[in-house]
Design a protein around this motif. Structure first.
Motif, PDB file in Angstrom:
ATOM      1  N   MET A  74       0.836  -1.176   0.000  1.00  0.00           N
ATOM      2  CA  MET A  74       0.000   0.000   0.000  1.00  0.00           C
ATOM      3  C   MET A  74       0.884   1.243   0.000  1.00  0.00           C
ATOM      4  O   MET A  74       1.956   1.244   0.579  1.00  0.00           O
ATOM      5  CB  MET A  74      -0.995  -0.048   1.137  1.00  0.00           C
ATOM      6  N   SER A  75       0.419   2.247  -0.625  1.00  0.00           N
ATOM      7  CA  SER A  75       1.228   3.452  -0.805  1.00  0.00           C
ATOM      8  C   SER A  75       1.137   4.378   0.403  1.00  0.00           C
ATOM      9  O   SER A  75       0.183   4.324   1.198  1.00  0.00           O
ATOM     10  CB  SER A  75       0.758   4.205  -2.047  1.00  0.00           C
ATOM     11  N   SER A  76       2.125   5.241   0.524  1.00  0.00           N
ATOM     12  CA  SER A  76       2.088   6.235   1.603  1.00  0.00           C
ATOM     13  C   SER A  76       0.923   7.207   1.379  1.00  0.00           C
ATOM     14  O   SER A  76       0.338   7.702   2.344  1.00  0.00           O
ATOM     15  CB  SER A  76       3.414   6.982   1.702  1.00  0.00           C
ATOM     16  N   TRP A  77       0.578   7.438   0.114  1.00  0.00           N
ATOM     17  CA  TRP A  77      -0.558   8.305  -0.201  1.00  0.00           C
ATOM     18  C   TRP A  77      -1.844   7.714   0.388  1.00  0.00           C
ATOM     19  O   TRP A  77      -2.650   8.426   0.999  1.00  0.00           O
ATOM     20  CB  TRP A  77      -0.695   8.470  -1.715  1.00  0.00           C
ATOM     21  N   ALA A  78      -2.049   6.403   0.213  1.00  0.00           N
ATOM     22  CA  ALA A  78      -3.250   5.741   0.736  1.00  0.00           C
ATOM     23  C   ALA A  78      -3.297   5.840   2.260  1.00  0.00           C
ATOM     24  O   ALA A  78      -4.356   6.104   2.836  1.00  0.00           O
ATOM     25  CB  ALA A  78      -3.285   4.283   0.294  1.00  0.00           C
ATOM     26  N   LYS A  79      -2.155   5.648   2.904  1.00  0.00           N
ATOM     27  CA  LYS A  79      -2.097   5.740   4.365  1.00  0.00           C
ATOM     28  C   LYS A  79      -2.449   7.153   4.841  1.00  0.00           C
ATOM     29  O   LYS A  79      -3.214   7.321   5.792  1.00  0.00           O
ATOM     30  CB  LYS A  79      -0.715   5.353   4.871  1.00  0.00           C
ATOM     31  N   LYS A  80      -1.900   8.155   4.174  1.00  0.00           N
ATOM     32  CA  LYS A  80      -2.186   9.548   4.549  1.00  0.00           C
ATOM     33  C   LYS A  80      -3.653   9.882   4.331  1.00  0.00           C
ATOM     34  O   LYS A  80      -4.288  10.537   5.165  1.00  0.00           O
ATOM     35  CB  LYS A  80      -1.305  10.508   3.745  1.00  0.00           C
ATOM     36  N   ASP A 119      -7.623  -1.086  -0.010  1.00  0.00           N
ATOM     37  CA  ASP A 119      -6.394  -0.662   0.677  1.00  0.00           C
ATOM     38  C   ASP A 119      -6.642  -0.241   2.121  1.00  0.00           C
ATOM     39  O   ASP A 119      -5.804  -0.458   2.983  1.00  0.00           O
ATOM     40  CB  ASP A 119      -5.722   0.504  -0.063  1.00  0.00           C
TER      41      ASP A 119
END
Length: 78
Positions: free
Chosen positions: A1-7, A24
């Motif tokens: 999973m991307s850092s963008w998705a986490k943010k 995600d």
């Protein structure tokens, strides 16, 4: 999973609004479990297994039990 998705997920949680959680976001929850009263979790058996730290076979043996365990662990509706 991307850092963008986490943010994005973190930001959405801060809104305190009702959420439908899929894809995600479920993977993020599998790595960082939390409870929230106002979400609907929509896991398929593989995602449910990751969320409950068990096998897909365990989920498939008793899906209703898995749903109850997810709701107790994470809140909301599953």
């Amino acid at each position: 999973m991307s850092s963008w998705a986490k943010k994005l997920f973190s930001r959405v949680l801060k809104s305190k609004k009702p959420l439908v959680v899929d894809a995600d976001a479920l993977n993020i929850l599998a790595n960082k479990p939390m409870s929230y009263a106002h979400w609907i979790l929509t896991p398929h058996p593989g995602e449910a297994a990751r969320l409950l730290k068990t096998s897909i076979d365990d989920i498939q043996q008793d899906r209703m039990l898995a749903i109850h365990k997810l709701q107790k662990k994470m809140g909301g509706v599953c």
